[in-house]
Design an enzyme around this catalytic site. Structure first.
Site, PDB file in Angstrom:
ATOM      1  N   GLY A 194       0.786  -1.232   0.000  1.00  0.00           N
ATOM      2  CA  GLY A 194       0.000   0.000   0.000  1.00  0.00           C
ATOM      3  C   GLY A 194       0.814   1.276   0.000  1.00  0.00           C
ATOM      4  N   ALA A 195       2.142   1.176   0.060  1.00  0.00           N
ATOM      5  CA  ALA A 195       2.967   2.388   0.108  1.00  0.00           C
ATOM      6  C   ALA A 195       2.841   3.208  -1.171  1.00  0.00           C
ATOM      7  CB  ALA A 195       4.428   2.028   0.361  1.00  0.00           C
ATOM      8  N   GLY A 196       2.843   2.541  -2.308  1.00  0.00           N
ATOM      9  CA  GLY A 196       2.686   3.262  -3.581  1.00  0.00           C
ATOM     10  C   GLY A 196       1.318   3.884  -3.714  1.00  0.00           C
ATOM     11  N   ASP A 197       0.299   3.158  -3.273  1.00  0.00           N
ATOM     12  CA  ASP A 197      -1.061   3.695  -3.303  1.00  0.00           C
ATOM     13  C   ASP A 197      -1.172   4.920  -2.397  1.00  0.00           C
ATOM     14  OD1 ASP A 197      -1.927   1.686  -5.038  1.00  0.00           O
ATOM     15  OD2 ASP A 197      -2.497   0.373  -3.389  1.00  0.00           O
TER      16      ASP A 197
END
Length: 85
Positions: free
Chosen positions: A13-16
């Site tokens: 979820g870091a990119g999101d």
């Protein structure tokens, strides 16, 4: 841009979170999409990327992609209290 140093629990979820943070800033400052030149514009774009960077870093500090998504206040407090590496 340098990264924030955090103890990574899960990078899911870091990119999101980065994208969500950047889109949030673009919605708040749509003039950033006009691509003018100058130091003020560069500073505003840099601040938007810094905000997005902090969103991604905060998500990495907990498990899962949804639950650790930070609030605006959490992001701003994180930026103020953490240095980039």
């Amino acid at each position: 841009m340098p990264a924030f140093s955090v103890n990574v629990v899960d990078s899911t979820g870091a990119g999101d979170a980065f994208l969500a943070g950047f889109l949030y800033r673009l919605c708040k400052e749509p003039e950033l999409l006009k691509a003018p030149s100058g130091a003020f514009y560069l500073e505003r774009v840099t601040q938007a990327i810094l905000f997005a960077n902090a969103c991604g870093a905060l998500v990495c500090k907990a498990s899962g992609a949804i639950a650790p998504q930070p609030t605006k206040d959490q992001v701003e407090n994180f930026i103020c209290s953490n240095k980039l590496i």
